[in-house]
Design an enzyme around this catalytic site. Structure first.
Site, PDB file in Angstrom:
ATOM      1  N   ASP A 333       0.861  -1.173   0.000  1.00  0.00           N
ATOM      2  CA  ASP A 333       0.000   0.000   0.000  1.00  0.00           C
ATOM      3  C   ASP A 333       0.904   1.232   0.000  1.00  0.00           C
ATOM      4  OD1 ASP A 333      -2.424   1.467   0.279  1.00  0.00           O
ATOM      5  OD2 ASP A 333      -1.945   1.754   2.395  1.00  0.00           O
ATOM      6  N   ASP A 525      -1.639  -0.954   6.461  1.00  0.00           N
ATOM      7  CA  ASP A 525      -1.756  -0.466   7.834  1.00  0.00           C
ATOM      8  C   ASP A 525      -2.658  -1.335   8.693  1.00  0.00           C
ATOM      9  OD1 ASP A 525      -4.323   0.151   7.051  1.00  0.00           O
ATOM     10  OD2 ASP A 525      -3.969   2.301   6.906  1.00  0.00           O
ATOM     11  N   ASP A 529      -6.981  -1.736   5.199  1.00  0.00           N
ATOM     12  CA  ASP A 529      -6.605  -2.770   4.234  1.00  0.00           C
ATOM     13  C   ASP A 529      -6.876  -4.180   4.729  1.00  0.00           C
ATOM     14  OD1 ASP A 529      -5.514  -0.947   2.258  1.00  0.00           O
ATOM     15  OD2 ASP A 529      -3.865  -0.616   3.648  1.00  0.00           O
TER      16      ASP A 529
END
Length: 628
Positions: A333, A525, A529
């Site tokens: 991410d 995190d 997610d």
């Protein structure tokens, strides 16, 4: 050394002393006496050192669990003792005592080694607070943290470990978070900040309002995670467990065949040749004990998980540790993983409105949003005027539409503008663009930037050197921003303008391209997610200090937001698996060689016991290296 270990040590010393006396008496004093008297002399040291093994073997037989090392040692030593009753057979009394003596010495050594590794891990995770000081009826009293309820006020004195999660009401200090994050640099804490259990208060006294009971606190979650990590076994551990279940009965059957079948085909009488084959069979039983593998392989993974926890890396099981050593692709991410995750407004463009007014309108539209971009807009806009805000609608992956004082304001990306049938202006720079429209009229855009972490570039290089073949960035940002960041960090690939559900699809597509036997990890995190973390082979949550969602969703939890810790985790996993393979090859190799020697009569009892206990001790010493 524990009380039980000291008792075993004294038994070993006493039994060894009595064995020496028995050997001297046998050779000098009673060599012409009956076999019964000789047996009695040797039975004393044998029973002193081996009574617990005999009892355990007996209980296991009663419970139908006979095929373990206690059973094998009992059969081998009792068989050696009874050889003295065969005509023309060489008595094996000293060998029987020696085998049991050496076995118990090895067991003691193993117990000390395993205990040492457990103490090392316990020291690493020694974060459970002993007491808490709570205000009740105007007094500060000392209680067990488990007795404190949410909403109560506690005091954390300098030098104390923070007992529970909460909000700081008064005071300021610095916290030592090393036990949680592996980082030695203290973190400052002030009024209004969230404080995490398990940290050590270094300087000022703090008054804290408890927000979570002990069972739900960060320290409890972490301890539970580490304690339960042994439930998720690796393929290697499962193989060893299944191997031992099948292997041990086969070995006993092979020993029976070795003892009673070959004498049929030897020259001379059956009874005359039987003792020598019985000795070979008994040596065969001792050699074949699988304790080197059964103990050292789980201990290696246990040490690897403990060594990782020292670095602030929590791995939920040896299966995930094993998977980390097979990483091929890592999907990352962007926000909060590659970048700082703290957005700031860097540019404002409008041909129709003052820049401050455009920023104000966007902030008002986003006033109820908790998205980092909304927070950045509100921070940049400063104090907002009182307005009537209604019909707020947050569109995932697009932006927000809200009615502000009767005007419909849309603030979001190009996709949102397209859904409003508007053509947004182009922006060729780097950053996240928030386009603003008022009553279906395009008014301009605001650029929000997020800085790349200083450690990111080095962390990606370390991942490559650790064996990761491919890195892919997944982001909801624009194509141009994603391309610029990807080029800057030299990432192998990227997927841009992704909605949350698109990231799950992207991970599934990337998994299809991963070679058989290799794994894909996703790093995020752990909060926004969670679905992506679950869909990857290994979900890695960063910056999880105090984040329950991260600890729940991920397979590997990094207590701080340092991406370099992922490379550290991969290196620990690779080293652990290397040590596991060394132990498997070494143990099976030595046993195979000595087994062959034993079958042909070239492996006496002392060599057989080395092939069992000696190999186990060496394998355990090797396994303990995973702690470092």
């Amino acid at each position: 050394m524990s009380k039980k270990q000291r008792k075993t040590l004294w038994r070993i010393i006493l039994s060894a002393f009595l064995l020496i006396i028995a050997v001297l008496a046998d050779k000098i004093l009673i060599k012409d006496f009956s076999v019964w008297l000789t047996l009695a002399v040797y039975l004393v040291p044998y029973l002193i050192i081996g009574y617990d093994v005999l009892i355990k073997a007996g209980k296991n037989i009663i419970n139908g669990q006979m095929f373990d090392e206690s059973f094998l040692m009992t059969i081998a030593t009792v068989g050696a003792i009874f050889l003295g009753f065969f005509p023309e057979a060489e008595p094996q009394y000293p060998e029987a005592v020696f085998v049991m003596l050496f076995y118990q010495t090895g067991e003691l050594f193993q117990s000390i080694a395993v205990g040492k590794s457990r103490k090392s891990i316990a020291a690493l995770m020694n974060i459970r607070p002993d007491v808490a000081y709570v205000e009740r009826n105007g007094e500060l009293i000392e209680v067990d943290p488990e007795e404190i309820t949410v909403g109560e006020i506690i005091t954390v004195r300098p030098g104390d470990r923070v007992p529970l999660d909460g909000i700081v009401l008064s005071g300021s200090s610095a916290l030592d978070t090393a036990a949680l994050t592996g980082e030695s640099v203290p973190r400052s804490i002030n009024v209004g900040d969230t404080i995490i259990s398990g940290c050590i208060n270094l300087s000022g006294a703090l008054t804290v309002k408890v927000t979570k009971g002990f069972g739900e606190s960060t320290v409890s979650r972490i301890l539970e995670l580490v304690e339960n990590s042994s439930n998720n076994k690796s393929k290697s551990e499962n193989f060893i467990t299944k191997f031992a279940r099948v292997y041990t009965p086969l070995v006993v059957l092979a020993a029976v065949i070795l003892a009673f079948v070959p004498p049929i085909f030897t020259v001379g009488s059956y009874l005359a040749s039987l003792p020598s084959w019985l000795v070979r069979a008994l040596s065969f039983l001792v050699i074949s004990c699988p304790c080197a593998l059964v103990i050292s392989v789980p201990l290696s993974f246990f040490g690897g998980i403990g060594g990782a926890s020292k670095q602030g890396i929590l791995i939920k099981g040896s299966n995930y540790l094993e998977a980390l050593s097979d990483l091929y692709t890592i999907a990352l991410d962007k926000t909060g993983t590659l970048t700082e995750g703290t957005f700031t407004v860097t540019e404002i463009h409008s041909d129709t409105l003052p820049e401050s007014r455009l920023l104000q309108l966007a902030a008002l539209a986003e006033v109820y949003s908790v998205h980092p971009i909304a927070l950045a807009l509100r921070k940049a806009a400063g104090e907002l005027p009182e307005c009537e805000i209604s019909d707020t609608k947050e569109l995932s992956g697009q932006g927000v539409i809200a009615t502000v004082d009767g005007k419909v304001i849309a603030a979001g990306n190009e996709r949102l503008m397209g859904s409003c049938s508007l053509m947004p202006a182009e922006f060729n720079g780097i950053g996240t663009v928030v386009h603003v429209a008022v009553d279906e009229k395009y008014e301009g855009f605001i650029v929000i930037s997020d800085q790349i972490k200083k450690t990111t570039a080095n962390a990606l290089q370390q991942l490559k050197s650790a064996g990761v073949k491919q890195t892919v960035m997944l982001t909801g940002d624009s194509e141009k921003t994603a391309e610029a960041i990807s080029n800057t960090l030299k990432i192998d690939g990227y997927r841009a303008e992704l909605l949350p559900e698109d990231k799950v699809t992207a991970v599934k597509e990337l998994k299809l391209a991963v070679p058989d036997g290799k794994k894909l990890a996703f790093i995020g995190d752990g909060i926004n997610d969670a679905p992506v973390l679950v869909s990857a082979d290994i979900g890695i949550a960063m910056g999880a200090l105090g984040s329950d969602a991260a600890i729940e969703a991920a397979d590997v939890v990094l207590m701080d937001d340092n991406l370099e810790k992922v490379a550290t985790a991969v290196k620990i996993a690779c080293r652990t698996l290397k040590i596991v393979r060394q132990n498997i090859i070494f143990a099976l190799g030595i046993k195979a060689i000595v087994l062959l020697l034993g079958i042909f009569g070239y492996a006496p009892m002392w060599l057989a016991i080395f092939a069992d206990v000696g190999v186990a001790v060496i394998a355990i010493l090797n396994a303990i290296r995973t702690l470092n």
